[in-house]
Design a protein around this motif. Structure first.
Motif, mmCIF file in Angstrom:
data_model
loop_
_atom_site.group_PDB
_atom_site.id
_atom_site.type_symbol
_atom_site.label_atom_id
_atom_site.label_comp_id
_atom_site.label_asym_id
_atom_site.label_seq_id
_atom_site.Cartn_x
_atom_site.Cartn_y
_atom_site.Cartn_z
ATOM 1 N N ASP A 129 0.825 -1.208 0.000
ATOM 2 C CA ASP A 129 0.000 0.000 0.000
ATOM 3 C C ASP A 129 0.858 1.256 0.000
ATOM 4 N N GLN A 130 2.196 1.075 0.025
ATOM 5 C CA GLN A 130 3.099 2.231 0.133
ATOM 6 C C GLN A 130 4.277 2.135 -0.828
ATOM 7 N N SER B 6 -1.455 1.487 8.179
ATOM 8 C CA SER B 6 -2.096 0.998 6.956
ATOM 9 C C SER B 6 -3.567 0.691 7.179
ATOM 10 N N SER B 239 -4.275 -3.315 -2.350
ATOM 11 C CA SER B 239 -3.293 -2.442 -2.997
ATOM 12 C C SER B 239 -3.593 -2.367 -4.490
ATOM 13 N N GLY B 246 -4.781 -0.233 1.659
ATOM 14 C CA GLY B 246 -4.515 -0.448 3.083
ATOM 15 C C GLY B 246 -5.193 -1.709 3.579
#
Lengths: 177, 400
Positions: A129-130, B6, B239, B246
């Motif tokens: 997610d990053q 997250s 994602s 998240g």
């Protein structure tokens, strides 16, 4: 390798084994600690570990070569592992990869001639997610951009020497929670 | 950047009272603990979905071999591409995971716990060690836990060394024992012959956390959510091409479309459910449910936007499996390399329809003949992409 260096490595391995034990189940922790201290697990080191744990050296080589984080050849004092998973690909990992190659002057699977930096792909760093996500020794970087690559390498250069024995960092950017 | 930052929804784990599950377990008999877990219909949260109560029952009944002990192992080798919910749990709810392991130890009569942490998460280790040390100080680990005479259990962290296949429980045990992470033949199963040949329960990080919630709130509470075959909530790691990636907590059985609406992924072309080993669900099937009996996932959800090239998606997954196959059995070792070659042919526009059919037949062979779950599932993504996006991936012209 000089005799003095060999002796030091041997002493180091004995110290690690005394701490972690001689059971077969201690093999991977021993190799990990060895790598942390010496940046690589050499043929000679594998021979010594085999002797200390009562194993055939081929067994030790078999284990070392199986695991991505232990694998030969020399990986460098700072190992850059860039995540190649789909989510990081979507976020632009290819351009980060290119910039890492440019700034380090090596390709993936290689180490710089001075042994400071190694560059590897990682299968999935679990930071999807990053992304793009990058692991440098025990430190993670997220949302890496080509522009930030230089700064990250510079950070390693600054800590090289004084903290070389700790091989990098153990903290996380910004803390755990 | 915060490593636990997250979370996109509140988690049940935020609101369950610390140690309430363990307190309940210590007041119960062993069989009752396992009975409660069994009654909740909790299934393993790592992806395979084996009923947790059944696993514990088998381990509880298994006999310890001379001079040994039973083991509880927490599988924190979260390697499935697109999964990161265990990272969040370990960073934000480590106490609850250890509490769940302690309950498992009580239930099956184990003395030793091991958390097998993937080396990609090495930065979590100092935090986990600190939590373990505090739990020892608080008598939640060690001798006579919670004042229960004779209940002795402790947990240590064992680092993985970078191998996806070690998420498979027998490969994980091989790795713990100091060997190459090559899966074993089953049977015997780990519940009978596991770590060091002793009865061993291996559960996913998230499974242990749900155990705590179930003992704290009751099996009925858990079962009231989800579908008949997939009880409870599931953590989903989202994602890819969506506005809010998240970790989400969602009831099992929600549809892909419902999830996309929650994460800001409307308009997606496809969703990869279950990571590299999962299936690619095209937009026409967004009504499918995320559950063990339909689109099953250990947590990985990757949203694929309308402009993505599905062949590039297939390539990414096949490269992953070529790298991560342990090489022990031929269908997996050779098959994945052949499928990647096929993807490359498709990219060059040189794949005949006949050859594509052969690749699909090979994929079926791999599913049937591979030794472990890795090889049995590694062709899933390729097959589903070929099935649903045949027109997009065939007949390509060479790039200039």
């Amino acid at each position: 390798m000089l005799v003095g260096q060999q002796q030091r490595l041997q002493d180091d391995i004995r110290e690690i084994v005394a701490q972690l034990g001689r059971d077969r189940s201690a093999l991977i922790p021993v190799l990990q600690e060895l790598q942390k201290r010496h940046a690589t697990v050499s043929d000679f080191a594998m021979q010594v570990v085999a002797d200390e744990l009562g194993l055939h050296p081929a067994e030790v080589y078999g284990v070392t070569s199986f695991y991505a984080f232990l694998r030969q050849p020399a990986q460098g004092r700072f190992v850059f592992r860039l995540c190649r998973t789909l989510s990081c690909e979507f976020e632009g990992k290819s351009r980060v990869a290119r910039q890492l190659e440019n700034d380090l002057g090596i390709g993936f699977g290689q180490a710089t001639p001075d042994g400071r930096f190694g560059l590897e792909w990682a299968s999935c760093l679990g930071l999807c997610d990053q992304g793009p996500a990058l692991l440098v020794n025990e430190r993670v970087y997220t949302r890496v951009t080509p522009e930030r690559v230089h700064e990250i390498i510079d950070e390693c250069r600054r800590t090289f020497g004084a903290h070389a024995r700790q091989a990098g960092h153990s903290q996380v950017e910004g803390g755990l929670s | 950047m915060m490593i636990a930052d997250s979370k996109r929804t509140p988690l049940t784990f935020d609101s369950v009272e610390p140690e309430s599950g363990l307190r309940a377990a210590l007041a119960m008999g062993r069989a009752d603990i396992i009975g409660e877990i069994g009654a909740s219909n909790l299934r393993g949260r790592g992806g395979a979905g084996f009923p947790t109560g059944t696993k514990w029952n088998l381990a509880a009944a298994a006999r310890v071999r001379a001079g040994g002990a039973k083991y509880v192992v927490c599988n924190a080798d979260e390697g499935e591409p697109g999964t990161f919910k265990d990272r969040v749990l370990l960073a934000a709810h480590a106490d609850m995971v250890f509490e769940g392991m302690t309950i498992a130890a009580r239930a099956i009569g184990a003395a030793i716990g091991i958390l097998y942490l993937r080396s990609e998460y090495v930065y979590l280790r100092p935090h986990l060690e600190a939590v373990l040390a505090r739990r020892r100080d608080e008598h939640l680990l060690g001798a006579d836990i919670g004042g229960l005479a004779g209940f002795t259990f402790d947990i240590h962290v064992h680092m993985g060394a970078g191998a996806y296949v070690c998420g498979e429980e027998t490969a994980l045990i091989e790795s713990l024992e100091g060997y190459r992470g090559e899966p074993r033949n089953r049977p015997p199963f780990p519940v009978d012959t596991g770590f060091q040949g002793q009865p061993t329960v291996v559960n996913n990080v998230e499974t242990f956390a749900w155990v705590v919630c179930i003992l704290s709130r009751g099996a009925g509470w858990f079962k009231a959510t989800g579908t008949g075959k997939s009880a409870g909530y599931k953590l989903l790691s989202v994602s890819g091409d969506c506005r809010e990636p998240g970790v989400y907590e969602a009831p099992l059985g929600l549809t892909v479309a419902e999830l996309l609406a929650r994460v800001g992924g409307e308009g997606a072309k496809a969703v990869q459910v279950g990571g590299a080993s999962g299936v690619c669900v095209p937009a026409s099937e967004f009504g499918r449910r995320i559950a063990f009996e339909d689109a099953s996932t250990g947590g990985s959800i990757i949203v694929i936007g309308p402009d993505r090239d599905m062949l590039a998606v297939a390539r990414n997954f096949m490269e992953f499996f070529v790298e991560e196959s342990c090489g022990q059995c031929t269908p997996c070792r050779a098959g994945n390399a052949k499928l990647l070659e096929g993807v490359e042919r498709l990219e060059r526009g040189e794949c005949s329809t006949g050859h594509l059919q052969e690749l699909l037949a090979l994929a079926e062979t791999m599913q049937l003949a591979s030794k472990c779950g890795l090889g049995q599932s590694s062709s899933n993504a390729f097959v589903s992409i070929v099935r649903h996006f045949r027109n997009e991936i065939m007949g390509r012209a060479l790039a200039h």
